[in-house]
Design a protein around this motif. Sequence first.
Motif, mmCIF file in Angstrom:
data_model
loop_
_atom_site.group_PDB
_atom_site.id
_atom_site.type_symbol
_atom_site.label_atom_id
_atom_site.label_comp_id
_atom_site.label_asym_id
_atom_site.label_seq_id
_atom_site.Cartn_x
_atom_site.Cartn_y
_atom_site.Cartn_z
ATOM 1 N N HIS A 167 5.738 4.150 1.335
ATOM 2 C CA HIS A 167 4.927 3.031 1.826
ATOM 3 C C HIS A 167 4.075 3.443 3.024
ATOM 4 O O HIS A 167 4.600 3.871 4.053
ATOM 5 C CB HIS A 167 5.821 1.867 2.235
ATOM 6 C CG HIS A 167 6.474 1.175 1.077
ATOM 7 N ND1 HIS A 167 7.667 1.595 0.539
ATOM 8 C CD2 HIS A 167 6.084 0.097 0.344
ATOM 9 C CE1 HIS A 167 7.990 0.812 -0.462
ATOM 10 N NE2 HIS A 167 7.045 -0.106 -0.604
ATOM 11 N N ASP B 11 -6.238 0.217 -0.942
ATOM 12 C CA ASP B 11 -5.129 -0.316 -0.156
ATOM 13 C C ASP B 11 -5.160 -1.835 -0.271
ATOM 14 O O ASP B 11 -6.072 -2.417 -0.887
ATOM 15 C CB ASP B 11 -5.207 0.142 1.313
ATOM 16 C CG ASP B 11 -6.535 -0.159 1.967
ATOM 17 O OD1 ASP B 11 -6.948 -1.342 1.966
ATOM 18 O OD2 ASP B 11 -7.184 0.776 2.484
ATOM 19 N N LEU B 12 -4.184 -2.481 0.337
ATOM 20 C CA LEU B 12 -4.099 -3.933 0.246
ATOM 21 C C LEU B 12 -5.297 -4.607 0.901
ATOM 22 O O LEU B 12 -5.784 -5.640 0.415
ATOM 23 C CB LEU B 12 -2.797 -4.411 0.891
ATOM 24 C CG LEU B 12 -2.540 -5.907 0.846
ATOM 25 C CD1 LEU B 12 -2.518 -6.434 -0.583
ATOM 26 C CD2 LEU B 12 -1.247 -6.256 1.569
ATOM 27 N N ARG C 263 1.440 5.557 -0.672
ATOM 28 C CA ARG C 263 0.800 6.869 -0.700
ATOM 29 C C ARG C 263 1.013 7.476 -2.080
ATOM 30 O O ARG C 263 2.131 7.483 -2.601
ATOM 31 C CB ARG C 263 1.384 7.760 0.389
ATOM 32 C CG ARG C 263 1.200 7.184 1.798
ATOM 33 C CD ARG C 263 1.798 8.074 2.867
ATOM 34 N NE ARG C 263 1.582 7.504 4.203
ATOM 35 C CZ ARG C 263 2.538 6.947 4.940
ATOM 36 N NH1 ARG C 263 3.783 6.904 4.495
ATOM 37 N NH2 ARG C 263 2.258 6.429 6.131
ATOM 38 N N VAL D 221 -1.710 -2.976 5.649
ATOM 39 C CA VAL D 221 -3.186 -3.007 5.671
ATOM 40 C C VAL D 221 -3.608 -1.924 6.658
ATOM 41 O O VAL D 221 -3.525 -2.121 7.872
ATOM 42 C CB VAL D 221 -3.723 -4.384 6.101
ATOM 43 C CG1 VAL D 221 -5.256 -4.383 6.080
ATOM 44 C CG2 VAL D 221 -3.168 -5.501 5.220
ATOM 45 N N PRO D 222 -4.045 -0.762 6.187
ATOM 46 C CA PRO D 222 -4.284 0.362 7.102
ATOM 47 C C PRO D 222 -5.367 0.109 8.152
ATOM 48 O O PRO D 222 -5.238 0.578 9.281
ATOM 49 C CB PRO D 222 -4.692 1.499 6.155
ATOM 50 C CG PRO D 222 -4.042 1.146 4.849
ATOM 51 C CD PRO D 222 -4.125 -0.352 4.775
ATOM 52 N N THR E 135 0.877 -1.165 0.000
ATOM 53 C CA THR E 135 0.000 0.000 0.000
ATOM 54 C C THR E 135 0.910 1.210 0.000
ATOM 55 O O THR E 135 1.740 1.367 0.897
ATOM 56 C CB THR E 135 -0.912 0.018 1.234
ATOM 57 O OG1 THR E 135 -1.772 -1.130 1.212
ATOM 58 C CG2 THR E 135 -1.762 1.282 1.263
ATOM 59 N N THR F 97 -4.095 6.723 -0.786
ATOM 60 C CA THR F 97 -3.307 5.495 -0.850
ATOM 61 C C THR F 97 -3.850 4.595 -1.943
ATOM 62 O O THR F 97 -5.024 4.679 -2.314
ATOM 63 C CB THR F 97 -3.326 4.725 0.491
ATOM 64 O OG1 THR F 97 -4.660 4.353 0.811
ATOM 65 C CG2 THR F 97 -2.726 5.558 1.605
ATOM 66 N N ARG F 98 -2.956 3.733 -2.443
ATOM 67 C CA ARG F 98 -3.340 2.756 -3.466
ATOM 68 C C ARG F 98 -2.638 1.441 -3.195
ATOM 69 O O ARG F 98 -1.471 1.414 -2.774
ATOM 70 C CB ARG F 98 -2.932 3.253 -4.862
ATOM 71 C CG ARG F 98 -3.683 4.473 -5.347
ATOM 72 C CD ARG F 98 -5.030 4.133 -5.926
ATOM 73 N NE ARG F 98 -4.932 3.356 -7.147
ATOM 74 C CZ ARG F 98 -4.762 3.897 -8.362
ATOM 75 N NH1 ARG F 98 -4.659 5.221 -8.505
ATOM 76 N NH2 ARG F 98 -4.705 3.120 -9.426
ATOM 77 N N ALA F 99 -3.336 0.342 -3.439
ATOM 78 C CA ALA F 99 -2.672 -0.945 -3.491
ATOM 79 C C ALA F 99 -1.775 -0.966 -4.721
ATOM 80 O O ALA F 99 -2.072 -0.323 -5.741
ATOM 81 C CB ALA F 99 -3.698 -2.070 -3.551
ATOM 82 N N HIS G 166 -7.566 -0.356 -6.177
ATOM 83 C CA HIS G 166 -8.047 -0.542 -4.811
ATOM 84 C C HIS G 166 -7.340 0.463 -3.921
ATOM 85 O O HIS G 166 -6.156 0.767 -4.120
ATOM 86 C CB HIS G 166 -7.778 -1.964 -4.324
ATOM 87 C CG HIS G 166 -8.403 -3.016 -5.175
ATOM 88 N ND1 HIS G 166 -7.785 -3.543 -6.297
ATOM 89 C CD2 HIS G 166 -9.623 -3.623 -5.092
ATOM 90 C CE1 HIS G 166 -8.577 -4.430 -6.862
ATOM 91 N NE2 HIS G 166 -9.703 -4.495 -6.154
#
Length: 282
Positions: free
Chosen positions: A59, A29-30, A7, A63-64, A5, A12-14, A27
């Motif tokens: 990074h 995030d993860l 920034r 998994v936020p 994941t 944020t993006r996976a 997505h």
Amino acid sequence: MRLATIRHQGTTRAARLDGETYVLLPHADLGALLASGEDWAARAAAEDGERVAAAEADHATLVPHPNKIICLGLNYASHIREMGRDLPAYPTLFAKYDGALIGAGDPVTLPVVSDRVDWEAELGFVVGRTARHVPREKALDHVAGYTVINDVTVRDYQRRTREFLSGKTFEATTPVGPVLVTPDELGPGEPDLEIRCEVDGTVMQRARTSDLLFGVAEILSYVSEIITLLPGDLIATGTPGGVGDGRDPKVFLRPGQVLRTSIEGIGELRNTCVPEAVPPAA
């Protein structure tokens, strides 16, 4: 496959690591990727689109917002001995909240209320499929992949009661990442990898993940007897010997020190310790 994941442009993006770049996935995030369906791995592997240079990637924590963060204490014989405990008959479980989680390069916040902040290098794994009453022999099928965690611990708060939680979930203290490595990259069965922690370049912990008393499959199976594990749930497997609290004299983290946590074949966390900024009283 290596997933992260990161920034990007204020959010944020996976992302999937592809050589020297990250491919951004559709997505946030993860965790969102893992929750999107059991074919998440195939879709993540096939995706192509906007890219970010890996060397420039920022990074976020892996998994936020996991539904659950479950941690193990007393899971390496070396750590049990240095803490003066008996070998446990069952896994020792405690939890964290997601406010404790930070990214692979983010600063570790040293709380203003304590000067007894300690390091704990750990192998982490993330759940990839819903798991309830899973037998041990099928448990690894539910693992999305492995990552690096440092379960930074405020020792005096940990020992205020018999429960670990208060010393384990201080704000912005637990780096996780930089990537999730899917099991196929690490070979069959449970990983046997060197785990290592350094403070300002001095090695404090060094062990192998195969020395866990309760391995990944046993942990996942056991927890699934208690509660349903969901995709994106994060599990920290425990730390080996070499923590600061187990030394004579005891040693704890100080502002400006660099905490480096690495696991062979997965990656490295590199976090500078900073004092907590306390806002002025209203």
